[in-house]
Design a protein around this motif. Structure first.
Motif, short mmCIF file in Angstrom:
data_model
loop_
_atom_site.label_atom_id
_atom_site.label_comp_id
_atom_site.label_asym_id
_atom_site.label_seq_id
_atom_site.Cartn_x
_atom_site.Cartn_y
_atom_site.Cartn_z
N THR A 1 -12.07 -12.34 9.74
CA THR A 1 -10.97 -13.27 9.93
C THR A 1 -10.25 -13.56 8.61
N ALA A 2 -10.62 -12.81 7.57
CA ALA A 2 -9.98 -12.99 6.27
C ALA A 2 -8.56 -12.43 6.31
N LYS A 3 -7.73 -12.85 5.38
CA LYS A 3 -6.35 -12.37 5.30
C LYS A 3 -6.35 -11.01 4.61
N LEU A 4 -6.40 -9.96 5.42
CA LEU A 4 -6.56 -8.59 4.93
C LEU A 4 -5.24 -7.86 4.75
N HIS A 5 -4.18 -8.41 5.32
CA HIS A 5 -2.92 -7.67 5.43
C HIS A 5 -2.37 -7.24 4.05
N GLY A 6 -2.10 -8.23 3.22
CA GLY A 6 -1.53 -7.94 1.90
C GLY A 6 -2.42 -7.08 1.02
N PRO A 7 -3.70 -7.42 0.88
CA PRO A 7 -4.57 -6.60 0.03
C PRO A 7 -4.64 -5.14 0.46
N PHE A 8 -4.59 -4.90 1.78
CA PHE A 8 -4.65 -3.51 2.26
C PHE A 8 -3.38 -2.76 1.95
N GLU A 9 -2.23 -3.29 2.36
CA GLU A 9 -1.01 -2.49 2.29
C GLU A 9 -0.31 -2.55 0.93
N SER A 10 -0.70 -3.46 0.09
CA SER A 10 -0.08 -3.57 -1.22
C SER A 10 -1.03 -3.18 -2.34
N GLU A 11 -2.02 -4.03 -2.62
CA GLU A 11 -2.90 -3.76 -3.76
C GLU A 11 -3.66 -2.44 -3.62
N LEU A 12 -4.24 -2.21 -2.43
CA LEU A 12 -5.01 -0.98 -2.23
C LEU A 12 -4.10 0.24 -2.36
N VAL A 13 -2.92 0.17 -1.75
CA VAL A 13 -2.00 1.31 -1.81
C VAL A 13 -1.52 1.56 -3.23
N GLN A 14 -1.11 0.51 -3.92
CA GLN A 14 -0.60 0.69 -5.27
C GLN A 14 -1.64 1.31 -6.19
N ALA A 15 -2.89 0.92 -6.01
CA ALA A 15 -3.95 1.40 -6.90
C ALA A 15 -4.46 2.79 -6.54
N ASN A 16 -4.29 3.21 -5.29
CA ASN A 16 -5.00 4.40 -4.85
C ASN A 16 -4.18 5.50 -4.20
N VAL A 17 -3.05 5.18 -3.59
CA VAL A 17 -2.32 6.19 -2.82
C VAL A 17 -1.31 6.90 -3.72
N LYS A 18 -1.38 8.23 -3.72
CA LYS A 18 -0.53 9.05 -4.57
C LYS A 18 0.46 9.86 -3.73
N PRO A 19 1.70 10.00 -4.21
CA PRO A 19 2.69 10.76 -3.44
C PRO A 19 2.23 12.18 -3.08
N ALA A 20 1.57 12.86 -4.00
CA ALA A 20 1.13 14.23 -3.72
C ALA A 20 0.13 14.26 -2.56
N ALA A 21 -0.74 13.26 -2.49
CA ALA A 21 -1.72 13.21 -1.40
C ALA A 21 -1.03 12.95 -0.07
N VAL A 22 0.01 12.10 -0.08
CA VAL A 22 0.78 11.85 1.13
C VAL A 22 1.49 13.13 1.57
N TRP A 23 2.10 13.80 0.63
CA TRP A 23 2.82 15.04 0.92
C TRP A 23 1.89 16.05 1.59
N ALA A 24 0.69 16.15 1.08
CA ALA A 24 -0.27 17.12 1.62
C ALA A 24 -0.71 16.77 3.03
N LYS A 25 -0.62 15.50 3.41
CA LYS A 25 -1.07 15.05 4.72
C LYS A 25 0.06 15.04 5.77
N MET A 26 1.29 15.25 5.36
CA MET A 26 2.40 15.21 6.32
C MET A 26 2.25 16.33 7.35
N THR A 27 2.64 16.00 8.58
CA THR A 27 2.54 16.96 9.67
C THR A 27 3.76 17.87 9.69
N SER A 28 3.67 18.95 10.46
CA SER A 28 4.81 19.84 10.65
C SER A 28 5.90 19.11 11.43
N PRO A 29 7.17 19.46 11.22
CA PRO A 29 8.25 18.83 11.97
C PRO A 29 8.02 18.93 13.47
#
Length: 335
Positions: free
Chosen positions: A210-238
């Motif tokens: 019941t903790a406030k998870l929204h901001g920490p997940f989509e902001s702090e976690l993403v900023q610290a860990n998600v890289k554009p190259a990793a996203v690019w590699a995971k994109m699906t075919s058109p």
């Protein structure tokens, strides 16, 4: 954004409004840039440049950056960023999202029948559809202006056609940025669930946080860990849906909403703890889904634009492309 929680299993429970945002700057920027970089080659060259990708990435943040502009502005727009679905696909336990009501007025009527409104339940599908339709029209104007500019028969107005095409190109990038924002919101499971910031005042036999998870997940976690190259590699075919855009949008949001429980299961298992790779992997996957969907919806808008009409009195895009109709009176305005 201002949100009111809604129906618990035992009845209607209204909680204190809370403020949560969409993907943070990092997530929105990555989605906009990655989608534009991946656009198919049949789209105009000006939207496929590195600069266009950077511009859309920055402009994708505007619906959040405009928050705080005033009470009227915020009250009308904040609910565009989410739709609160329960486990049965109902909005705040009231009307089902599917089939999608034809207009926001129809949606509001359905919500009020359950003593709710769209500012409580959110109207994200309509925000996406609105921007898709605007982009389709923007592309239609661009097609007409580009063809008219190149047609020697209409050379006396070539300078105006060119100037208006340049103006339209700026508008297209702005619209793409806004579309990027709302499609990105739709890839974040906490934007498509009543459990948007902790499980809330609902039956909770599995003991979800019941903790406030929204901001920490989509902001702090993403900023610290998600890289554009990793996203690019995971994109699906058109993927072309070959279906009405309303169906595509609602299918997309329903699929995202089904990941709310897996998200809480992940958190319960420690997957969002610092250093655990499962949280960043989940976020990377969702951001890649958003970028893939944005790329495909932009492409759908481009292709749909060929069958549009523009101006007043309206002229068919195909007639201008074929050189049958000089669009200047309809575009410049005959009042």
């Amino acid at each position: 954004m201002k949100r009111l929680a809604a129906l618990a299993l035992a009845g209607l429970v209204v909680t204190t409004p809370s403020t949560v945002l969409a993907w943070g700057n990092t997530g929105h920027r990555i989605i906009g840039e990655a989608a534009v970089r991946a656009l198919p080659s049949d789209l105009p060259a000006f939207v496929r440049t590195r600069q266009a990708a950077r511009d859309v990435g920055e402009l994708s943040r505007e619906p959040d950056r405009s928050k705080g502009s005033g009470k009227l502005h915020g009250h009308d727009r904040d609910a565009a960023h989410f739709v609160d679905l329960d486990e049965e696909g109902k909005v705040l336990g009231g009307p089902p999202m599917l089939p999608l009501a034809a207009t926001r007025a129809d949606y509001e009527t359905a919500m009020r029948a359950h003593k709710l409104d769209q500012w409580q339940g959110g109207y994200l599908p309509y925000a996406i559809l609105d921007r898709y339709q605007q982009l389709t029209t923007d592309f239609a104007y661009w097609r007409v202006l580009k063809a008219a500019e190149a047609n020697r028969k209409w050379s006396k107005n070539r300078a105006w056609f060119r100037e208006d095409r340049i103006r339209r190109e700026a508008l297209i990038l702005k619209t793409m940025g806004e579309l990027s924002h709302f499609i990105a919101d739709g890839s974040q499971p906490l934007h498509v669930t009543v459990h948007y910031n902790g499980w809330g005042d609902y039956s909770n036999p599995n003991g979800y946080s019941t903790a406030k998870l929204h901001g920490p997940f989509e902001s702090e976690l993403v900023q610290a860990n998600v890289k554009p190259a990793a996203v690019w590699a995971k994109m699906t075919s058109p993927r072309s849906c070959a279906c009405p855009i309303e169906q595509r949008v609602t299918d997309y949001l329903v699929a995202t909403g089904k990941l709310a429980i897996p998200f809480y299961e992940l958190e319960k298992a420690g997957g969002l703890a610092p250093g655990d790779p499962r949280g960043p992997a989940f976020a990377t996957d969702r951001i890649a889904v958003g970028a893939s969907e944005l790329r495909d919806v932009i492409a759908e808008a481009w292709r749909a634009s060929e069958n549009s009409k523009v101006g007043w009195r309206p002229v068919a895009v195909k007639d201008v492309l074929a050189g049958k109709v000089d669009p200047y009176p309809a575009l410049y305005g005959i009042d």
